[in-house]
Design a protein around this motif. Sequence first.
Motif, PDB file in Angstrom:
ATOM      1  N   PHE A 119       0.584  -0.798  -0.084  1.00 27.70           N
ATOM      2  CA  PHE A 119       0.244  -0.215   0.355  1.00 27.70           C
ATOM      3  C   PHE A 119       1.093   1.212  -0.342  1.00 27.70           C
ATOM      4  O   PHE A 119       0.577   2.352  -0.455  1.00 27.70           O
ATOM      5  CB  PHE A 119      -1.194  -0.068   0.940  1.00 27.70           C
ATOM      6  N   THR A 120       2.083   0.674   0.663  1.00 27.87           N
ATOM      7  CA  THR A 120       2.711   2.810   0.813  1.00 27.87           C
ATOM      8  C   THR A 120       3.596   2.651  -0.069  1.00 27.87           C
ATOM      9  O   THR A 120       3.293   4.115  -0.501  1.00 27.87           O
ATOM     10  CB  THR A 120       4.034   1.695   1.765  1.00 27.87           C
ATOM     11  N   PHE A 121       4.104   1.506  -1.335  1.00 24.17           N
ATOM     12  CA  PHE A 121       5.373   2.076  -2.044  1.00 24.17           C
ATOM     13  C   PHE A 121       4.848   1.307  -3.434  1.00 24.17           C
ATOM     14  O   PHE A 121       5.589   2.145  -4.369  1.00 24.17           O
ATOM     15  CB  PHE A 121       6.733   1.091  -1.832  1.00 24.17           C
ATOM     16  N   LEU A 122       3.955   0.872  -3.881  1.00 25.52           N
ATOM     17  CA  LEU A 122       3.504   0.388  -4.970  1.00 25.52           C
ATOM     18  C   LEU A 122       1.938   2.161  -5.387  1.00 25.52           C
ATOM     19  O   LEU A 122       2.151   1.584  -6.571  1.00 25.52           O
ATOM     20  CB  LEU A 122       2.403  -0.867  -5.097  1.00 25.52           C
ATOM     21  N   ASN A 123       1.711   2.679  -4.278  1.00 21.29           N
ATOM     22  CA  ASN A 123       1.434   4.178  -4.944  1.00 21.29           C
ATOM     23  C   ASN A 123       2.030   4.888  -5.615  1.00 21.29           C
ATOM     24  O   ASN A 123       2.706   5.865  -4.583  1.00 21.29           O
ATOM     25  CB  ASN A 123       0.315   4.885  -3.830  1.00 21.29           C
ATOM     26  N   PRO A 124       2.317   4.964  -6.240  1.00 25.76           N
ATOM     27  CA  PRO A 124       3.545   6.107  -7.136  1.00 25.76           C
ATOM     28  C   PRO A 124       2.821   7.996  -6.492  1.00 25.76           C
ATOM     29  O   PRO A 124       3.867   8.868  -6.200  1.00 25.76           O
ATOM     30  CB  PRO A 124       2.613   6.275  -8.642  1.00 25.76           C
ATOM     31  N   HIS A 125       1.499   8.239  -6.333  1.00 26.52           N
ATOM     32  CA  HIS A 125       1.353   8.944  -5.539  1.00 26.52           C
ATOM     33  C   HIS A 125       1.981   9.264  -4.750  1.00 26.52           C
ATOM     34  O   HIS A 125       1.862  10.924  -4.085  1.00 26.52           O
ATOM     35  CB  HIS A 125       0.005   9.782  -5.570  1.00 26.52           C
ATOM     36  N   VAL A 126       2.234   8.491  -3.686  1.00 27.57           N
ATOM     37  CA  VAL A 126       3.177   8.653  -2.377  1.00 27.57           C
ATOM     38  C   VAL A 126       4.885   9.351  -2.632  1.00 27.57           C
ATOM     39  O   VAL A 126       5.170  10.429  -1.836  1.00 27.57           O
ATOM     40  CB  VAL A 126       3.063   7.569  -1.387  1.00 27.57           C
ATOM     41  N   TYR A 127       5.371   8.894  -3.745  1.00 27.49           N
ATOM     42  CA  TYR A 127       6.577   9.926  -4.196  1.00 27.49           C
ATOM     43  C   TYR A 127       6.300  10.879  -4.095  1.00 27.49           C
ATOM     44  O   TYR A 127       6.634  12.330  -3.413  1.00 27.49           O
ATOM     45  CB  TYR A 127       7.382   9.110  -5.615  1.00 27.49           C
ATOM     46  N   LEU A 128       4.714  11.532  -4.934  1.00 27.90           N
ATOM     47  CA  LEU A 128       4.960  12.678  -5.957  1.00 27.90           C
ATOM     48  C   LEU A 128       4.490  13.903  -4.501  1.00 27.90           C
ATOM     49  O   LEU A 128       5.218  14.866  -4.721  1.00 27.90           O
ATOM     50  CB  LEU A 128       3.629  12.388  -6.857  1.00 27.90           C
ATOM     51  N   ASP A 129       4.184  12.360  -3.496  1.00 30.29           N
ATOM     52  CA  ASP A 129       3.767  14.054  -2.138  1.00 30.29           C
ATOM     53  C   ASP A 129       4.285  14.157  -1.751  1.00 30.29           C
ATOM     54  O   ASP A 129       4.234  15.249  -1.288  1.00 30.29           O
ATOM     55  CB  ASP A 129       2.368  13.251  -1.441  1.00 30.29           C
ATOM     56  N   THR A 130       5.401  13.326  -0.845  1.00 29.50           N
ATOM     57  CA  THR A 130       6.075  12.925  -0.265  1.00 29.50           C
ATOM     58  C   THR A 130       7.020  14.257  -0.709  1.00 29.50           C
ATOM     59  O   THR A 130       7.637  14.764  -0.326  1.00 29.50           O
ATOM     60  CB  THR A 130       6.629  11.982   0.878  1.00 29.50           C
ATOM     61  N   MET A 131       8.108  13.302  -1.521  1.00 25.61           N
ATOM     62  CA  MET A 131       9.447  13.837  -2.382  1.00 25.61           C
ATOM     63  C   MET A 131       8.987  15.031  -2.850  1.00 25.61           C
ATOM     64  O   MET A 131      10.175  16.288  -3.034  1.00 25.61           O
ATOM     65  CB  MET A 131       9.719  12.380  -3.057  1.00 25.61           C
ATOM     66  N   VAL A 132       8.030  14.303  -4.184  1.00 25.10           N
ATOM     67  CA  VAL A 132       8.682  16.111  -4.697  1.00 25.10           C
ATOM     68  C   VAL A 132       7.731  17.441  -3.766  1.00 25.10           C
ATOM     69  O   VAL A 132       8.494  18.342  -4.221  1.00 25.10           O
ATOM     70  CB  VAL A 132       7.894  15.281  -6.124  1.00 25.10           C
ATOM     71  N   LEU A 133       6.335  17.280  -4.016  1.00 23.95           N
ATOM     72  CA  LEU A 133       5.323  18.299  -3.609  1.00 23.95           C
ATOM     73  C   LEU A 133       6.340  18.599  -1.862  1.00 23.95           C
ATOM     74  O   LEU A 133       6.711  19.945  -2.236  1.00 23.95           O
ATOM     75  CB  LEU A 133       4.083  18.316  -3.057  1.00 23.95           C
ATOM     76  N   LEU A 134       6.268  17.877  -0.551  1.00 23.69           N
ATOM     77  CA  LEU A 134       6.656  18.236  -0.050  1.00 23.69           C
ATOM     78  C   LEU A 134       8.172  18.931  -0.633  1.00 23.69           C
ATOM     79  O   LEU A 134       8.919  20.286   0.106  1.00 23.69           O
ATOM     80  CB  LEU A 134       6.616  16.930   1.256  1.00 23.69           C
ATOM     81  N   GLY A 135       8.932  18.583  -0.799  1.00 25.80           N
ATOM     82  CA  GLY A 135      10.418  18.219  -0.634  1.00 25.80           C
ATOM     83  C   GLY A 135      10.287  19.723  -2.049  1.00 25.80           C
ATOM     84  O   GLY A 135      11.279  21.166  -1.656  1.00 25.80           O
TER      85      GLY A 135
END
Length: 205
Positions: A119-135
Motif C-alpha cells: 500500500f505504501t510503495f506501490l502508490n506512485p502518488h506517495v512519491y509525488l506527495d512526499t518527495m516532490v511536493l513537500l520537497g
Amino acid sequence: MLSAAALAGFLASAGLIIAIGAQNAFVLRQGLARRHVGPVVAICAFSDIALILAGVAGIGALVQAWPTLLQVLRFGGAAFLGVYGFLAARRAWQGSGGLAASNAQQQTLRTAVLTCLAFTFLNPHVYLDTMVLLGSLSTRYDGDLRWAFAIGACLASVVWFASLGFGARLLQPVFRNPRAWRVLDGGIALFMWALCLMLLLQPLG
C-alpha cells in the motif's frame, strides 16, 4: 522562525496524509481488528519520514526524471488495489470480516507487513506527495529552517498514523455488529476499485 517553519511543514504534510487513501483505509481496518497495529503504524510513519527527508534533501528531482518508474508503479499499484478490492468485496458478501472472524483468521505479521509495504510503495502518488511536493515546498526555506519544515512534516505523519491505528479501537462498539463490518468492507472494495481506475485513467505528471 524555526517553529513557524515546523508548523508549516506539519500542516502541509497533514493536508496530504489525512486525505482519504488506500493506505489509510488499511490502517483503519487493522486498528479496528487490533491486528499488528504497532508494526503497521510504524511502517507507514517511518516510510513517510524516509520519503519526506529524501525529498527535502533534493532526491525528489530524481523521481520527476524517471517517469518510466512512476508508470511501472502506476500499473502495479492499480493491479494491487484491484485484487485487494476483490478480497474486501468477498468479505462483505460472505460476512467474514467481523471481530470474531478476524481473530479466528489470525492474520500473520508477515502478511500484514507485506500488505502495508505494498500500500505504501506501490502508490506512485506517495512519491509525488512526499518527495516532490513537500520537497518543493521545503525549498522556500534555507538551512535549519528547511529541516525544521521537514521535522514538522514528519511529525504530522507520526501523529496521524498513530491516531488512526490506535484510535480506531474507539469505534469498536460500533463494529461489534457484523453488519458494520460488511458495510466497511463494501465501502473499502468500492474505494479500492475507484482508486484503481483513477490510476489507470489519470496520467501522472
